[in-house]
Design a protein around this motif. Sequence first.
Motif, short mmCIF file in Angstrom:
data_model
loop_
_atom_site.label_atom_id
_atom_site.label_comp_id
_atom_site.label_asym_id
_atom_site.label_seq_id
_atom_site.Cartn_x
_atom_site.Cartn_y
_atom_site.Cartn_z
N GLY B 98 3.56 -12.24 -22.56
CA GLY B 98 4.48 -11.87 -23.64
C GLY B 98 4.74 -10.38 -23.80
N GLU B 99 4.07 -9.55 -23.00
CA GLU B 99 4.25 -8.10 -23.13
C GLU B 99 4.87 -7.50 -21.87
N LYS B 100 5.63 -6.45 -22.06
CA LYS B 100 6.18 -5.72 -20.92
C LYS B 100 5.02 -5.02 -20.19
N LEU B 101 4.96 -5.15 -18.88
CA LEU B 101 3.87 -4.54 -18.12
C LEU B 101 4.10 -3.04 -17.94
N GLU B 102 3.02 -2.29 -17.95
CA GLU B 102 3.14 -0.85 -17.70
C GLU B 102 3.62 -0.59 -16.28
N GLU B 103 2.97 -1.29 -15.32
CA GLU B 103 3.44 -1.17 -13.94
C GLU B 103 3.93 -2.53 -13.48
N PRO B 104 5.19 -2.62 -13.04
CA PRO B 104 5.69 -3.92 -12.57
C PRO B 104 4.86 -4.40 -11.38
N LEU B 105 4.77 -5.71 -11.25
CA LEU B 105 4.04 -6.31 -10.14
C LEU B 105 5.01 -7.00 -9.21
N VAL B 106 4.85 -6.75 -7.93
CA VAL B 106 5.68 -7.37 -6.93
C VAL B 106 5.02 -8.69 -6.52
N VAL B 107 5.80 -9.74 -6.38
CA VAL B 107 5.27 -10.97 -5.78
C VAL B 107 5.25 -10.73 -4.28
N ARG B 108 4.05 -10.83 -3.67
CA ARG B 108 3.89 -10.38 -2.28
C ARG B 108 4.98 -10.90 -1.34
N PRO B 109 5.61 -9.98 -0.60
CA PRO B 109 6.52 -10.40 0.48
C PRO B 109 5.73 -10.50 1.79
N THR B 110 4.56 -9.88 1.82
CA THR B 110 3.60 -9.82 2.93
C THR B 110 2.46 -8.99 2.36
N SER B 111 1.28 -9.03 2.98
CA SER B 111 0.11 -8.49 2.26
C SER B 111 -0.59 -7.30 2.91
N GLU B 112 0.09 -6.59 3.83
CA GLU B 112 -0.56 -5.44 4.45
C GLU B 112 -1.13 -4.46 3.41
N THR B 113 -0.36 -4.23 2.33
CA THR B 113 -0.76 -3.17 1.40
C THR B 113 -2.00 -3.57 0.59
N ILE B 114 -1.98 -4.75 0.00
CA ILE B 114 -3.12 -5.10 -0.85
C ILE B 114 -4.36 -5.39 0.00
N ILE B 115 -4.16 -5.92 1.19
CA ILE B 115 -5.31 -6.15 2.07
C ILE B 115 -5.84 -4.81 2.58
N GLY B 116 -4.93 -3.89 2.88
CA GLY B 116 -5.35 -2.54 3.27
C GLY B 116 -6.21 -1.90 2.20
N TYR B 117 -5.80 -2.05 0.96
CA TYR B 117 -6.57 -1.50 -0.17
C TYR B 117 -7.98 -2.09 -0.18
N MET B 118 -8.10 -3.40 -0.02
CA MET B 118 -9.42 -4.04 -0.05
C MET B 118 -10.25 -3.62 1.16
N TYR B 119 -9.61 -3.53 2.32
CA TYR B 119 -10.36 -3.11 3.51
C TYR B 119 -10.95 -1.71 3.32
N SER B 120 -10.20 -0.85 2.64
CA SER B 120 -10.72 0.50 2.42
C SER B 120 -11.98 0.47 1.54
N LYS B 121 -12.09 -0.55 0.70
CA LYS B 121 -13.31 -0.71 -0.11
C LYS B 121 -14.46 -1.30 0.71
N TRP B 122 -14.15 -2.23 1.57
CA TRP B 122 -15.19 -3.01 2.26
C TRP B 122 -15.74 -2.34 3.52
N ILE B 123 -14.87 -1.61 4.21
CA ILE B 123 -15.28 -1.07 5.51
C ILE B 123 -15.92 0.30 5.31
N LYS B 124 -17.17 0.40 5.77
CA LYS B 124 -17.89 1.68 5.64
C LYS B 124 -18.23 2.23 7.02
#
Lengths: 477, 477
Positions: B98-124
């Motif tokens: 019911g509220e306007k979001l501060e940052e709009p969210l994209v419905v994934r067209p493909t997931s390189e970006t969000i998976i890249g973000y997670m990989y940067s957390k997991w890979i040491k």
Amino acid sequence: MSTEKLPTRSENFSEWYNQVIQRAEMADYAPVRGCMVVRPYGWALWENIQQALDKRFKATGHVNAAFPLFIPMSFLEKEKQHVEGFSPELAVVTIGGGEKLEEPLVVRPTSETIIGYMYSKWIKSYRDLPVLINQWGNVVRWEMRTRLFLRTLEFYWQEGHTAHATAEEAVEETVRMLNVYTDFAINEAAVPVIPGKKSETEKFAGAVDSYTIEAMMGDTRALQAGTSHFLGQNFARAFEIQYLDPNNSLQYCWTTSWGLSTRFIGAIIMTHGDDQGLILPPRLAPIQIVVVPIYKNDQEQSKVFAAVQQVEKQLSAWRFKVDLRTEVTPGFKFNDWELRGVPLRIEIGPKDVDHGVVTLARRHLPGKAGKSTLPVDQLSIQIGNVLDEIQAALLERATHFRDEHIFDPNNYEELKEVVQNGWAFSWWCGSAECEARVKEDTKATTRCMPLDQPEGKGTCIVCGKPAQRKVYFARAY
Amino acid sequence: MSTEKLPTRSENFSEWYNQVIQRAEMADYAPVRGCMVVRPYGWALWENIQQALDKRFKATGHVNAAFPLFIPMSFLEKEKQHVEGFSPELAVVTIGGGEKLEEPLVVRPTSETIIGYMYSKWIKSYRDLPVLINQWGNVVRWEMRTRLFLRTLEFYWQEGHTAHATAEEAVEETVRMLNVYTDFAINEAAVPVIPGKKSETEKFAGAVDSYTIEAMMGDTRALQAGTSHFLGQNFARAFEIQYLDPNNSLQYCWTTSWGLSTRFIGAIIMTHGDDQGLILPPRLAPIQIVVVPIYKNDQEQSKVFAAVQQVEKQLSAWRFKVDLRTEVTPGFKFNDWELRGVPLRIEIGPKDVDHGVVTLARRHLPGKAGKSTLPVDQLSIQIGNVLDEIQAALLERATHFRDEHIFDPNNYEELKEVVQNGWAFSWWCGSAECEARVKEDTKATTRCMPLDQPEGKGTCIVCGKPAQRKVYFARAY
Ligand SMILES: [Zn+2]
Ligand SMILES: [Zn+2]
């Protein structure tokens, strides 16, 4: 794996839960508030859950299909209680291809409406009935307070949607799927759920009757682990799902829906886990057996590795992993796989090899209690029995824990006390007022009225009026 | 099934395609523009595709996981070419709870970006590499012109995302997965795809190199049926996916991504179908065999049904269906299952019973050419061979058709002609200008430069300059 100890369950159950999930690499927080990433180990568990359920769905005549993620906002508004229930939780797409949309699209929180619309197109005659379709997919509910697996903005589930010619058939289907969930929970997950009916207050938005399986977690709180809804003709009327009966007269269908989600992973974790971490039931565990070779020098290593190869051959019917890491000690490996809840460990050291045996360590029985030896050549014959025995022991332990924490309080004062650390199973008059009073006084809600009711009648534990049925009161996730 | 005839493929291929999908109940249009409902028959085909691929992914060391549907808009903007490629096609959530979001969210067209973000957390460390994860899920691209399976707003796919220590390993993975797709397409779907490299113009937004499998449809147009991308360090730099190498120095990973979608169902339909409807390859067909009993009276019926029971027992290793409908004739059933593309029909009539045989009818060979008889007691031994033989015949036929429609034009004038009803395989200088000219003149685009190139060099079919490689030009879906 971090070497820091987990918080114990008794000191902080909630923190234990969060840490065990992340340290066992089951799931992680996503960069979008309230969303989760299900990591490979967690997803492998979900895949096993999916297989166990899907097999049961297909055996009861259901087929799978896929319906769209986006639902026109106007669809939700067609069923009054449905839209009231879901509208506070919606994620809404207002822009597509760079343009503002004429009609906003809701990201499905559940699919009764869009599936109802399609059924109205597909169903013409009584010969088309019943329609028995299930969908595996993702849904979104804009939850404010989220927790990994238990309540996340996006979650994964299956939702079954069926249409029938008569109310009787639809009710029968609703109960059939409740029984499928019960059977799955008890026999695959070793989670001794209690099936029953939801109260009017707690039922699904748009249902005539909702049924649930309720599980007791390790902190005695209840968790709704799956639901099955008799929708009457509510959605059939809203979406004009009609059929011509054998007399050529137009009738509304009777529909049901039923769902079980990744929330169930939370139920498994909180039912079986201990202070060392996860304990996964063998039938669903992604890794059923971990093999840890133990050696101190090259000579021992080659001897042990030769035995490991023999063992591998005998384990081919099971999901197993041999931990060959050289940068960590066997003790580290033991802790690591205990944290991850692998139900059975096989240790192979030089002495084991000398005696032609392997050492088994059962995850649910720490220390010596869980250890035994087995001749290597007996492995393929015996290991299935050992896993079955572990599966049975987990179910028995969880059932014992549950039954120890279900109380039959004599009066309302006692009820208020017992729900602090257990469930109350009490007569209830059925009024929403009594439910609300318990909730206000104790945070406990009605969980379900079991289908198997005790003989006779009683008086409501809250107001003292005559009561037809007993209900479980419990604080819940 | 409607009794109206399908349009023939030669009179209107596109209309044939649309009608066959809907009349075979593979898919239907959803009430949201450009979205589809995959009906149970279509979804069962997709499930078989999923199993065939998933088995190959796991055999090559990959595991499955699930990443979120929603991606913060800012993530897409981190890789310049990626956002340029995808921003015109985005569906955007701007309202949540019911509220306007501060940052709009994209419905994934493909997931390189969000998976890249997670990989940067997991890979040491280098010990964490390679990371080999696949995801089965839905994605959304706001397409303007849509067609069932081929191009829909929401579609289903798998997307693999891997991270490696070296460029060599990442390139090797990219090609390995291209080969997995090729093997799947040829050996499971009987679709004789041509694997190769995309041009700079046609490559994935954000990739260094894109590889593709290209299939020829029944109207000779090309269909990109699966892609595998070497992403270099583009996403690793954008999302800081870094690891400590054995010398304790920080390095960027090298990543890949690869995907195959429900579009492949369109490829199967348009490769094998004929004017009677679908023809599904036995290895993927939801129903491999349909059994149709034929009788005129009660006496014949009981005789035939007894034989059907015998037949059922012998077919238990296959996906089969016995059509017992009484409200339609055997002839209607034949047409119905032909429309749905079931590769093999078993007819059992009173005469067959008398002779202890059944009649087989192969879907891909209409009339008598596809018929033969088989002794009932030979069924379980022979039926696998018959299905294999059908599978091989479909592949051979499609390969023959493809090769008959691939031309080697002598000059640009000939190229312009041949791409009206086939593909041109020609030397190309590699310039985007020549590609653009062909596209403008003929609507044909470069499809791929096959990995197996002919010996020697040539001159560009468009501009006459020296050319290192041959490329396929074709009009494409
Ligand atoms: Zn009361
Ligand atoms: Zn040129």
